[in-house]
Motif scaffolding. Sequence first.
Motif, PDB file in Angstrom:
ATOM      1  N   SER B  26      45.347  30.769 -23.527  1.00  0.00           N
ATOM      2  CA  SER B  26      45.768  30.163 -22.259  1.00  0.00           C
ATOM      3  C   SER B  26      47.227  30.495 -21.961  1.00  0.00           C
ATOM      4  O   SER B  26      47.596  30.718 -20.796  1.00  0.00           O
ATOM      5  CB  SER B  26      45.622  28.644 -22.311  1.00  0.00           C
ATOM      6  OG  SER B  26      44.308  28.303 -22.625  1.00  0.00           O
ATOM      7  N   LEU B  29      47.306  34.209 -20.805  1.00  0.00           N
ATOM      8  CA  LEU B  29      46.717  34.370 -19.466  1.00  0.00           C
ATOM      9  C   LEU B  29      47.592  33.714 -18.394  1.00  0.00           C
ATOM     10  O   LEU B  29      47.789  34.275 -17.318  1.00  0.00           O
ATOM     11  CB  LEU B  29      45.303  33.773 -19.424  1.00  0.00           C
ATOM     12  CG  LEU B  29      44.214  34.563 -20.158  1.00  0.00           C
ATOM     13  CD1 LEU B  29      42.868  33.855 -20.051  1.00  0.00           C
ATOM     14  CD2 LEU B  29      44.090  35.973 -19.597  1.00  0.00           C
ATOM     15  N   SER B  30      48.124  32.524 -18.693  1.00  0.00           N
ATOM     16  CA  SER B  30      48.962  31.855 -17.682  1.00  0.00           C
ATOM     17  C   SER B  30      50.255  32.636 -17.458  1.00  0.00           C
ATOM     18  O   SER B  30      50.787  32.666 -16.347  1.00  0.00           O
ATOM     19  CB  SER B  30      49.264  30.412 -18.083  1.00  0.00           C
ATOM     20  OG  SER B  30      50.026  30.381 -19.264  1.00  0.00           O
ATOM     21  N   SER B  76      30.404  26.889 -13.127  1.00  0.00           N
ATOM     22  CA  SER B  76      30.805  28.288 -12.989  1.00  0.00           C
ATOM     23  C   SER B  76      30.829  29.008 -14.335  1.00  0.00           C
ATOM     24  O   SER B  76      30.578  30.196 -14.414  1.00  0.00           O
ATOM     25  CB  SER B  76      32.186  28.374 -12.356  1.00  0.00           C
ATOM     26  OG  SER B  76      32.196  27.597 -11.193  1.00  0.00           O
ATOM     27  N   PHE B  77      31.190  28.312 -15.378  1.00  0.00           N
ATOM     28  CA  PHE B  77      31.311  28.959 -16.685  1.00  0.00           C
ATOM     29  C   PHE B  77      30.376  28.278 -17.684  1.00  0.00           C
ATOM     30  O   PHE B  77      30.286  27.059 -17.727  1.00  0.00           O
ATOM     31  CB  PHE B  77      32.748  28.884 -17.176  1.00  0.00           C
ATOM     32  CG  PHE B  77      33.713  29.448 -16.182  1.00  0.00           C
ATOM     33  CD1 PHE B  77      33.795  30.809 -15.956  1.00  0.00           C
ATOM     34  CD2 PHE B  77      34.514  28.603 -15.436  1.00  0.00           C
ATOM     35  CE1 PHE B  77      34.662  31.326 -15.026  1.00  0.00           C
ATOM     36  CE2 PHE B  77      35.383  29.114 -14.505  1.00  0.00           C
ATOM     37  CZ  PHE B  77      35.462  30.476 -14.291  1.00  0.00           C
ATOM     38  N   VAL B  82      35.385  28.285 -22.690  1.00  0.00           N
ATOM     39  CA  VAL B  82      35.794  29.293 -21.690  1.00  0.00           C
ATOM     40  C   VAL B  82      36.320  28.575 -20.444  1.00  0.00           C
ATOM     41  O   VAL B  82      37.353  28.947 -19.879  1.00  0.00           O
ATOM     42  CB  VAL B  82      34.613  30.243 -21.343  1.00  0.00           C
ATOM     43  CG1 VAL B  82      34.975  31.162 -20.196  1.00  0.00           C
ATOM     44  CG2 VAL B  82      34.214  31.056 -22.565  1.00  0.00           C
ATOM     45  N   THR B  83      35.606  27.522 -20.034  1.00  0.00           N
ATOM     46  CA  THR B  83      36.067  26.724 -18.886  1.00  0.00           C
ATOM     47  C   THR B  83      37.477  26.199 -19.154  1.00  0.00           C
ATOM     48  O   THR B  83      38.363  26.292 -18.287  1.00  0.00           O
ATOM     49  CB  THR B  83      35.120  25.513 -18.648  1.00  0.00           C
ATOM     50  OG1 THR B  83      33.793  26.004 -18.554  1.00  0.00           O
ATOM     51  CG2 THR B  83      35.490  24.759 -17.390  1.00  0.00           C
ATOM     52  N   ILE B  85      39.810  27.301 -21.198  1.00  0.00           N
ATOM     53  CA  ILE B  85      40.833  28.369 -21.207  1.00  0.00           C
ATOM     54  C   ILE B  85      41.156  28.804 -19.787  1.00  0.00           C
ATOM     55  O   ILE B  85      42.324  28.923 -19.400  1.00  0.00           O
ATOM     56  CB  ILE B  85      40.352  29.573 -22.063  1.00  0.00           C
ATOM     57  CG1 ILE B  85      40.378  29.199 -23.552  1.00  0.00           C
ATOM     58  CG2 ILE B  85      41.217  30.802 -21.807  1.00  0.00           C
ATOM     59  CD1 ILE B  85      39.718  30.222 -24.471  1.00  0.00           C
ATOM     60  N   ILE B  86      40.103  29.002 -18.983  1.00  0.00           N
ATOM     61  CA  ILE B  86      40.337  29.492 -17.618  1.00  0.00           C
ATOM     62  C   ILE B  86      41.079  28.447 -16.778  1.00  0.00           C
ATOM     63  O   ILE B  86      42.047  28.765 -16.081  1.00  0.00           O
ATOM     64  CB  ILE B  86      39.003  29.935 -16.976  1.00  0.00           C
ATOM     65  CG1 ILE B  86      38.581  31.232 -17.671  1.00  0.00           C
ATOM     66  CG2 ILE B  86      39.143  30.150 -15.470  1.00  0.00           C
ATOM     67  CD1 ILE B  86      37.235  31.746 -17.290  1.00  0.00           C
ATOM     68  N   SER B  89      44.696  28.129 -17.902  1.00  0.00           N
ATOM     69  CA  SER B  89      45.474  29.325 -17.531  1.00  0.00           C
ATOM     70  C   SER B  89      45.807  29.318 -16.046  1.00  0.00           C
ATOM     71  O   SER B  89      46.950  29.575 -15.648  1.00  0.00           O
ATOM     72  CB  SER B  89      44.680  30.599 -17.847  1.00  0.00           C
ATOM     73  OG  SER B  89      44.306  30.607 -19.198  1.00  0.00           O
ATOM     74  N   ILE B  90      44.799  29.020 -15.224  1.00  0.00           N
ATOM     75  CA  ILE B  90      45.031  29.032 -13.776  1.00  0.00           C
ATOM     76  C   ILE B  90      45.986  27.906 -13.383  1.00  0.00           C
ATOM     77  O   ILE B  90      46.911  28.099 -12.590  1.00  0.00           O
ATOM     78  CB  ILE B  90      43.682  28.917 -13.006  1.00  0.00           C
ATOM     79  CG1 ILE B  90      42.875  30.205 -13.221  1.00  0.00           C
ATOM     80  CG2 ILE B  90      43.903  28.674 -11.527  1.00  0.00           C
ATOM     81  CD1 ILE B  90      41.480  30.164 -12.635  1.00  0.00           C
TER      82      ILE B  90
END
Lengths: 246, 213
Positions: B26, B29-30, B76-77, B82-83, B85-86, B89-90
Amino acid sequence: MNQNKQIIVEFKDVVKQFEKDLVVLDHLNMNFYDGETHVLCGRSGAGKSTLIRCINYLEKINSGQILVEGEPVTKKHARTIRKKCAMVFQSFNLFPHMTILENALLGPMKALGQHKGEMIDQIGTYFEKVGLENKMDALPGELSGGQKQRAAIVRALAMNPDLILFDEPTSALDPEMIGEVLNVMEKLADEGRTMIVVTHEMGFARVAADKISFMDAGKIVSTCAPDKFFTDPGHESVERFLKQIL
Amino acid sequence: MVADYLTIINFLSAGLLALLKVIPISMVLSLIIGIIVGVLGYLQIPILKYIVTLYVTIMRGLPPLTLLLLVFFSGSFVSPIVTAIIVLSIYHGAYVAEIIRAGIMAIPKGQHEGADSIGLSVLSKMVHVIMPQVWLSIIPSLVGQYVILIKDTTLISAIGVMELLNYARQIMQVVYRPVGVYVVVAIFFFIICYCLERLSKYLERRIKAKTIL
């Protein structure tokens, strides 16, 4: 006296305003010629720095046209023109995280696409010319003001430019360091480099300039050779300026 | 009692391992999102600047748990991890973007002009001149943001990720030592945050040593 010389920069009816009422360049028409050292002087706020900053598109003009070697100075042509017109700033603007050698290599490598190996000897000779051959691995923060400005001159020379713009290169320096920078600039003038120099250093203008222009309120009031400029400038405001400064 | 604590530490280590997957991924990605959005935000490119502003405004206006649940239940995931982390990060990418944008704006105008005057492209200017100077000034803020990200990982237990808190709840039912369990959880979090802080001090010193401003 300019019949055999090529025009390198041409100002055609150029207007630059900062605010609605603050006209800094007022319908300016002027030519700068190849191989000449042209000194621009005048009081603070006369528009000298703005004039040279418009040449490499650090300032955008409001109307009129500037041509550098026939190419119009626009956003589209800005990078091409900057590769031909190097600039030396009052506050050096060296990159503090790089050695002065890296500062000088960055432009040729990243903007001109040259290889380090091709450039290193050439840049080494420029550092020798300005007396910094033993300081090439120093960071800007480790140098004196005069040394920084000489390093900035090497960064400009490294671009192998057709024209070098100097924006008050000695104004931020202590008096004892001004001489070392002016000596380097005199050497460049003697080599026949094309330079436009904004300065208050009238001693430099007298010995190194091919022409001196006096600016007042966004207009060029007088342009002449140094001998004439200091003896008979032909304009009252220039005479007043010279009386105050000399 | 010692045996109880050894059991707790042993059991929670599995949760810690899950966190040690979520946190670095995270963070990276962030940071990538933050650099891209921060630079775009600074450049003020037409249309893109509105998208950037909208993204940052929305992320800053939402609680992370709400976003986490919203994305998870929208399906969505597939995997909760995974959810997590995404979303992390976002969400934190928006804050990192603002830190980076502010860092770029703090660089003196002369540095931009120096880079422009030697004909560098915008990309070369950012990569070679501006961003190396930005890092030094933003490291403390960036570390502060990452500490918040680490603390926000406690929220991902809400979507079923088996991390420290979920393991803590389970082991509590076995050893009946709620305070002891949460003290161990707290120590784990403190160690992670402390290590990050020490790393940031080390990086600051290293960059400062290389750059005499």
